[in-house]
Structure formats: C-alpha cells, structure tokens
Write a protein that holds these residues in place. Sequence first.
Motif, PDB file in Angstrom:
ATOM      1  N   TRP A  57       0.858  -1.181   0.000  1.00 42.06           N
ATOM      2  CA  TRP A  57       0.000   0.000   0.000  1.00 42.06           C
ATOM      3  C   TRP A  57       0.897   1.235   0.000  1.00 42.06           C
ATOM      4  O   TRP A  57       2.038   1.189   0.465  1.00 42.06           O
ATOM      5  CB  TRP A  57      -0.958   0.007   1.187  1.00 42.06           C
ATOM      6  N   ASN A  58       0.383   2.338  -0.552  1.00 42.77           N
ATOM      7  CA  ASN A  58       1.189   3.544  -0.694  1.00 42.77           C
ATOM      8  C   ASN A  58       0.345   4.801  -0.557  1.00 42.77           C
ATOM      9  O   ASN A  58      -0.837   4.807  -0.921  1.00 42.77           O
ATOM     10  CB  ASN A  58       1.858   3.602  -2.070  1.00 42.77           C
ATOM     11  N   LEU A  59       0.990   5.863  -0.102  1.00 44.57           N
ATOM     12  CA  LEU A  59       0.422   7.211  -0.132  1.00 44.57           C
ATOM     13  C   LEU A  59       1.418   8.104  -0.857  1.00 44.57           C
ATOM     14  O   LEU A  59       2.609   8.122  -0.513  1.00 44.57           O
ATOM     15  CB  LEU A  59       0.198   7.748   1.284  1.00 44.57           C
ATOM     16  N   HIS A  60       0.948   8.838  -1.857  1.00 46.08           N
ATOM     17  CA  HIS A  60       1.805   9.730  -2.628  1.00 46.08           C
ATOM     18  C   HIS A  60       1.325  11.170  -2.477  1.00 46.08           C
ATOM     19  O   HIS A  60       0.146  11.459  -2.680  1.00 46.08           O
ATOM     20  CB  HIS A  60       1.787   9.353  -4.113  1.00 46.08           C
ATOM     21  N   GLN A  61       2.255  12.047  -2.179  1.00 51.93           N
ATOM     22  CA  GLN A  61       1.912  13.462  -2.062  1.00 51.93           C
ATOM     23  C   GLN A  61       1.603  14.080  -3.409  1.00 51.93           C
ATOM     24  O   GLN A  61       0.666  14.870  -3.541  1.00 51.93           O
ATOM     25  CB  GLN A  61       3.056  14.236  -1.406  1.00 51.93           C
ATOM     26  N   ASP A  62       2.386  13.728  -4.420  1.00 51.21           N
ATOM     27  CA  ASP A  62       2.227  14.360  -5.724  1.00 51.21           C
ATOM     28  C   ASP A  62       2.530  13.342  -6.818  1.00 51.21           C
ATOM     29  O   ASP A  62       3.674  12.907  -6.965  1.00 51.21           O
ATOM     30  CB  ASP A  62       3.161  15.559  -5.850  1.00 51.21           C
ATOM     31  N   THR A  63       1.521  12.979  -7.574  1.00 51.34           N
ATOM     32  CA  THR A  63       1.692  11.982  -8.627  1.00 51.34           C
ATOM     33  C   THR A  63       2.489  12.515  -9.810  1.00 51.34           C
ATOM     34  O   THR A  63       2.899  11.752 -10.680  1.00 51.34           O
ATOM     35  CB  THR A  63       0.323  11.509  -9.133  1.00 51.34           C
ATOM     36  N   ARG A  64       2.726  13.820  -9.831  1.00 46.83           N
ATOM     37  CA  ARG A  64       3.519  14.405 -10.910  1.00 46.83           C
ATOM     38  C   ARG A  64       5.019  14.305 -10.627  1.00 46.83           C
ATOM     39  O   ARG A  64       5.843  14.663 -11.459  1.00 46.83           O
ATOM     40  CB  ARG A  64       3.125  15.873 -11.099  1.00 46.83           C
ATOM     41  N   GLY A  65       5.367  13.803  -9.445  1.00 42.66           N
ATOM     42  CA  GLY A  65       6.766  13.652  -9.069  1.00 42.66           C
ATOM     43  C   GLY A  65       7.133  14.588  -7.938  1.00 42.66           C
ATOM     44  O   GLY A  65       6.612  15.701  -7.831  1.00 42.66           O
ATOM     45  N   GLY A  66       8.018  14.134  -7.064  1.00 45.23           N
ATOM     46  CA  GLY A  66       8.429  14.938  -5.928  1.00 45.23           C
ATOM     47  C   GLY A  66       7.474  14.785  -4.764  1.00 45.23           C
ATOM     48  O   GLY A  66       6.428  14.144  -4.849  1.00 45.23           O
ATOM     49  N   GLY A  67       7.838  15.363  -3.640  1.00 45.11           N
ATOM     50  CA  GLY A  67       6.982  15.318  -2.474  1.00 45.11           C
ATOM     51  C   GLY A  67       7.182  14.071  -1.638  1.00 45.11           C
ATOM     52  O   GLY A  67       8.123  13.303  -1.819  1.00 45.11           O
ATOM     53  N   GLY A  68       6.257  13.854  -0.717  1.00 47.54           N
ATOM     54  CA  GLY A  68       6.366  12.765   0.239  1.00 47.54           C
ATOM     55  C   GLY A  68       5.776  11.460  -0.265  1.00 47.54           C
ATOM     56  O   GLY A  68       4.982  11.425  -1.205  1.00 47.54           O
ATOM     57  N   ASN A  69       6.177  10.405   0.409  1.00 52.46           N
ATOM     58  CA  ASN A  69       5.666   9.064   0.104  1.00 52.46           C
ATOM     59  C   ASN A  69       5.745   8.228   1.365  1.00 52.46           C
ATOM     60  O   ASN A  69       6.737   8.252   2.076  1.00 52.46           O
ATOM     61  CB  ASN A  69       6.488   8.415  -1.017  1.00 52.46           C
ATOM     62  N   VAL A  70       4.675   7.524   1.660  1.00 47.47           N
ATOM     63  CA  VAL A  70       4.662   6.583   2.778  1.00 47.47           C
ATOM     64  C   VAL A  70       4.125   5.257   2.245  1.00 47.47           C
ATOM     65  O   VAL A  70       3.143   5.235   1.499  1.00 47.47           O
ATOM     66  CB  VAL A  70       3.760   7.073   3.935  1.00 47.47           C
TER      67      VAL A  70
END
Length: 309
Positions: free
Chosen positions: A200-213
């Motif tokens: 499972w994943n959480l992405h801050q910005d699908t355009r690239g960059g930012g946080g990820n958990v």
Amino acid sequence: MSARAEARHTRLVHRLAGIMLVLVVVSAGIVSHWSADKPAKDEPVKQESAARAGPCPAAKLPDYAGGGKKAPTWSDEFAGSAVDKRRWSIRDQTSLSFDQARIRSRNVSVRDGRLVIQARRESSGGRDFSTGYLDTIGRFSQRYGRWEIRARLPVTAGASRGLWPAFWLRADDAPGEIDIMEAWGTPANHPHAKPSTYAWNLHQDTRGGGGNVHGWGTAAGKASLADGFHVFAVDWSPRCIVFSLDGKRTGAVSMKSAPWLKQSLQGKVNIRLNFQVGSRYWGWADPKHPERTRLPADFVVDYVRVYGS
C-alpha cells in the motif's frame, strides 16, 4: 593587502561560494528524488510506514461500514453481463509511459458475476502485451470513507514476472494518490515481491516529488494471493488512513504524522483499477521467456464497495 591580491582573494571567495551553491542544489535534488521515488533496483525498500504512522486507535476511528451492516454509498457487484458504463469508464487504445502493455477495452469483461481484467501476449500499439484499465472519473468520487475490493490476484509463483495489478484512488482536483493494493508477480527483482504479499502507498504528488509513505501486507499463513479471493481495503478519515487485508490492519498513517496529506488529498477521490505488465523496478516480462510470465492472466474482481459516513 595589495589591490591585486585583494582582487584575487575576492574571486576565490566567489568561486568557492559558487561551488558550495551547486553542491547544495545537487544534494537537495538527490534528497528530493530519493524521498519521492522508489529505491534503485537493488536497494531494500524503506519501511517508512512504521516511522510515519501516528496514533490511530481503532476505537477512536469511524466505522464507515458499520461492521458490514451499512449500505454502501457506491458499489459494483458485477451482476450483469458487461461492465456498467454508468459506473465505469473503460480506457481504450492508449498506453502508460512506464510499462510494456497497450490498454485495450476488449481486455475488460464481466464473467459469471465477476470483473475480469486480462493481460495477453499480443502485439498492440508497438508493445508486446495488452491489458485493461477502468476508472470512475466523472462518474463517482467521494471524500472520506471506506473503499474495499474482493479480488484474486494474478501473481502465480514463479510464472508471473512483471504482472502488476492495482486498486487505487486519485484525487479529482489535487495531486495526491492512495494505493490500496499493488502486487507484483514473480520471479521479481526484489525479495519483497512474493505471491503472499501486497503493498500500500500514499503519494503526495503523482507528478513527481513530495512525500511518500508505504508498507506491506501478507496474507494469513502466507497464502498465495493467486489461490483465492481476498479483501483489500482502506479507511480514510479526517484523522487517519488505515489499510487492511481480510479485516486485519496492515498499516496506518495519521494525518498529523504526514501533514502534506491535507493538501495532496484535498477534496474527493475517484477509483482506478488496472493491470500493468512490466516495470523497471520490479522486472520486465521477457517475450523470449514466456514461461516466466504465463499468459493470458486474469485479475479477477468479485466486488468493489465504497462506504461513507
């Protein structure tokens, strides 16, 4: 100090300052890239979920499904003979930029009360494989609640290299993403990919960059996710995002521990169901070794249900 010496000194200071600035910018770029992207091929996957997860006690979180007694706010039981176009858009004659398959609407069907997304070995659109992709963009979206899928995954041990089924949510008007379930077939490039596990994943910005958990879940008894149906779910409330497999929590992230979630998941989210073939990180399907990727392969969905408050 003479004027000439002072000039040399000034030039040296400026040159050193310029070098330091370049190093800082490059270092920042490397850190930003590392935090946003998946690790390089042979690096272990960082278990960020444990470090980022805040207090999410079940007793203090809403039970959107009411223990299974509440009616869904949206659902598809796939009871008809074809995909319901009022609920789903089926993509056709397009491709993603990072896998080996051409997306075709004919690879999506309903059989015996279940949705089937099939990956095939066929040349289409300059690619060696074909597959399917559905979403609810413009048809259904919701903020907060419970999303769940009961599915059998095409991750047959040793014969599913590059196969990549996924059930995920994308914000309508923000850059964030919630990956409820991603799984990868074997043999894979990374030891975390096993027939019994999913991510499972959480992405801050699908355009690239930012946080990820991100984190991992394993079926009870390490049973293969290809051998039977399993329920993958996420409960998203204003306080926490909780992931589960067959009713057992596999990860939780508090909104306070990842404050960027407030903006990246602002508003409603829509549903995505797709089945990719091949990736740089987990491994490519090799047309010269068909025994490693047994096709056709089916991503079979019994139902998709969404609950609200």
